[in-house]
Design an enzyme around this catalytic site. Structure first.
Site, short mmCIF file in Angstrom:
data_model
loop_
_atom_site.label_atom_id
_atom_site.label_comp_id
_atom_site.label_asym_id
_atom_site.label_seq_id
_atom_site.Cartn_x
_atom_site.Cartn_y
_atom_site.Cartn_z
CE LYS A 1 84.64 70.91 23.72
NZ LYS A 1 85.87 70.54 24.40
CD GLN B 1 49.93 52.26 35.61
OE1 GLN B 1 49.18 53.12 36.10
NE2 GLN B 1 50.64 51.43 36.35
CG HIS C 1 51.89 61.07 44.81
ND1 HIS C 1 51.13 60.26 43.99
CD2 HIS C 1 53.05 60.38 45.01
CE1 HIS C 1 51.81 59.15 43.72
NE2 HIS C 1 52.98 59.21 44.31
CB THR D 1 85.63 67.14 22.35
OG1 THR D 1 86.50 67.86 23.23
CG2 THR D 1 85.78 65.64 22.61
CG ASP D 2 88.43 73.19 20.65
OD1 ASP D 2 87.95 73.87 21.58
OD2 ASP D 2 88.90 73.68 19.60
CG PHE E 1 44.66 54.39 41.87
CD1 PHE E 1 44.92 53.66 40.70
CD2 PHE E 1 45.37 54.07 43.01
CE1 PHE E 1 45.89 52.66 40.71
CE2 PHE E 1 46.33 53.06 43.02
CZ PHE E 1 46.59 52.35 41.86
CG ASN F 1 50.67 59.73 40.22
OD1 ASN F 1 50.21 60.86 40.37
ND2 ASN F 1 49.93 58.64 40.28
NE ARG G 1 44.47 59.19 40.92
CZ ARG G 1 45.50 58.36 40.81
NH1 ARG G 1 46.23 58.06 41.86
NH2 ARG G 1 45.81 57.83 39.63
#
Lengths: 302, 302, 302, 302
Positions: B20, B226, B254, B65-66, B161, B252, B178
């Protein structure tokens, strides 16, 4: 003193990958006044000799994710989009063969279907399932896994659930005629893995596979959602020789019969409450005998 | 004639699991007028000797599952919820040890944090990250992987970068100052794996790990996402001896500097457009040397 | 023959508006090494003499939505973003005063809060409520409605519900100690409406208003969510003289006490199931006496 | 000293309403082996003489929201679900006529369409638009507003945009052949308002109205999305005598032609980037001449 010595052992980099995710590309092909549309969401993931960018920040081996985005759009023009699978194969081959540090490329694509309304250039989004494919290429072998998600199906009868194990926390009454509904998330792996092999017809394969799946769902008298799942998978393996492995993740979308007795009414399997959470979640792989399972166990994240 | 013989090979069942999902349990503990709250979303997944239910629909080995849902609520009373990890350990042990056909239990928990406002019993949901844990138990070994998702962080400077690989599809200009922003999805694996070992203090571990992660993000002068990711992971491994493996999936997010020149304005790193899609996606595992990676490669599904 | 004559009556254009929605603008202000961030989602909606574009497609009166987007970014540079309210006022005044066909401008802004972590330029998104404002200007009068959404609050006691009306469909048992939880969506209208008036301090007003609301929620011994709502609204009117009208839309996020008796356990207001749907939905306006209500009745769409 | 005297004026209650939202009801009708399914999401909102519960917490006039939920399920049995509109009318009439303090009832319904696959009891959710209706009744007059949301349509040609107003912030180039795409949110008001009048055939009306809308979208050579919107609305008014008012909220889902020139490729209206945000938002009401507009101006909240 094993524990105390732990932190003195150095840290290393494990599996890593990068790329641009969810590039939304729409391609229109004009056949006179009749237009065709392909509507994809393409995610590129590359891995290879990338230790240095993690350790020192040197990007010398890193083709920018922005470049992988540009490549998706340029390839839509250069190669067209015959099918999501074919398009992903073009992209994966390109990244692995053109950039030395890149050893493996994985392309994931979602495809949204449209149908023409009136005239040749007006469309309505079908809005049913989302078609999926994932292409992985390491320079030698191909792995193509296609599938779908968000396809909701329901049987209004021919489903039971009884004879289950019980423990001190079991209160569920047995059911001898219930609604069975699920939102299918499925993946199937093709046995095509080599450029020398002839490729399947990806478009036809998808339509037929979906049809077998829907028929198995409809025609199985179900004693358990597990049984239905297995029938859906084995029907595909039996009928589609290009597919060796299928995995389904099937939420049991519970429809509870509402107790109308307090209002003096009898609910003869007519009125249901469609519940949101929790839900049963049934997951399994079905394989052609002798084949290795390669589809990941988790199709859906919680 | 290998291809033609394919369909004659029989179909078999592969890995399967059921349970569940998304049981929403809220536990109030009353310490006089001061109340405490634990707010969890618990998913149970069981596997073992379950072939028959798939093949024939016999539920004899299937605990409903109950019932697993009922167990979650009953255990919240019987054992309390000291931490999500501790609660998951109670549940996993129960299912594996009490039902013979069940060989492995995996418990996944999302936790939502609340903070007290005024008085002792009024709370506001913090609404920041969602805390996660996954407990897996096969009757002998434990695997505890905790983590978080949806924690959005941003550095408004100290990110560059440039110096990247270029091909014919590269148009990106280099960036020397940036914004770096990401929505952290992270998982970390504990080296606790045996009942005989002393358990970590799960609550303290979580707070400290998150803090190390945020500090590494803030203090790293970043030449690539990274590099930042690796610093976040290695800072955790260096400082938290209970953790052997970390994996991050970092979109990322942007933020593009808007070109205001057409309006006679200079944009001196002040005004940005926050983009939705596409986004870079940087993923990696960071390990204590000598440890086996066990966290799955995919933390997020597309 | 009234029905048959209907289609012969001509069709006319009613209320209309247009603009660019969801412009995501992030503004960084650098105070030496200490940076400040404003993170907004700005939607522009303009109306006026626009019949012709609907009837014939002539765009002569239509300032493109792309231009309204550019204006948002240019104004972030030209005027800065002191507060969402102040920024919206600059925008609304500009559109109405600079384009003859535009008679009314409505600016809606969502604001996402960030908090500084370590150092001067690293931030984590708070992730709690989303702050809202809507500025409307018709060339003479201003209407400023601010508010918030997605703020989830919970009282673990001091809530009852009994003594209600009953009919043949009523089965609910009375509750004398229940959890009361809601996800607040609130709006409040300022009495500032004229350029000649001094403006409120928008930032301080927001913080204080939110605080009064949280305190009223915590301190009200509740016999009904309606009563709590009224206390939240009247506390704001009583304490913030710049506000004349408040409207709340409060989903009753039900927490049901789980019946643990089948497992031999007593649930003494400890273990709850947090339900998704359906939910109660309580909505009301609270006004300073003598003021006209102007906040729309529907804060949330289903 | 007007400002100082403000807080001394008392606080009063304005418009208020309450009920149970999002009751998910599924009704199965069995016609031998052929089953029919109706799948609704029903929200009840009641108002009337409710001051006291806000002021003092007395619930004497408050029919519990739980009771309104029960009524939805009981009525699905007692009256069936011939159409969402008819079902909502039964509910609204019941609440207003059976509880003295309740003066007005508003029932909102979302309907999800299913289509039969194979056999008589297996269904797949169509997954296209969500059908909507809202019934309001004050004991004398009825207002029925139906509609849809989430219907995405696209024309791959026959759309232009030029000749617009320009100011110093305008940079948009004119377009003489662009993609026009939108996700339709529409509402239409019926002129049925009295029990003495014959009701429209709600099911047929919906299908035809949707068809007229799609045809107008496809067949309009568009110089502006406003023009297309007006054509969609007027086509409905012209052809459906039971409808007097239509309102559309149409996001302009921008598809930007990708610049492939840097890669030596010509993009002859073939490859597009499908953008998320920002988007244009065009909203208007179209009326039968002489009718009062009553559909709210905001169909979607941001």
């Amino acid at each position: 003193m094993a524990d105390n010595s732990r932190p003195t052992r150095p840290v290393i980099l494990g599996q890593n990958q990068y790329g641009k995710a969810e590039n939304r590309v729409v391609k229109i092909t004009r056949d006179g006044a009749t237009h065709h549309i392909k509507d994809l969401n393409v995610s590129v993931s590359l891995s290879g000799d990338m230790d240095e960018v993690h350790y020192s920040g040197s990007n010398a081996h890193v083709l920018p994710t922005d470049t992988t985005k540009n490549t998706v759009y340029a390839f839509a023009k250069e190669h067209g989009i015959e099918s999501a699978e074919q398009f992903g194969i073009h992209l994966a081959r390109h990244f692995v063969t053109s950039q030395e540090p890149i050893r493996t490329a994985r392309i994931r694509i979602e495809e949204y279907a449209w149908e023409r309304t009136t005239g040749g250039h007006s469309f309505v989004r079908k809005g049913q399932e989302t078609r999926l494919t994932q292409i992985t290429y390491d320079g030698r072998n191909w792995e193509v896994v296609s599938g779908l998600k968000d396809l909701t199906v329901l049987n209004s009868t021919d489903s039971e659930f009884w004879g289950y194990a019980k423990d001190k926390y079991t209160t569920l009454p047995e059911a001898h005629d219930r609604i069975l509904a699920t939102e299918v998330s499925g993946r199937w792996r093709f046995n095509w893995s080599d450029d020398a092999q002839e490729m399947p017809d990806w478009e036809t394969s998808y339509e037929r596979t979906k049809q077998h799946m829907l028929q198995a769902f409809a025609e199985t008298y179900s004693l358990s959602l597990q049984q239905t799942l297995y029938q859906m998978g084995s029907r595909i393996i039996d009928n589609r020789e290009e597919i060796d492995e299928v995995r389904f993740s099937l939420p049991n979308k519970h429809h509870f019969l509402v107790d109308l007795a307090p209002f003096g009414l009898k609910n003869d399997n007519e009125v249901y409450f469609a519940a949101d959470r929790p839900y049963g979640l049934i997951e399994a792989t079905v394989l052609r005998d002798g084949c290795e399972p390669r589809i990941p166990v988790d199709l859906t994240n919680l």
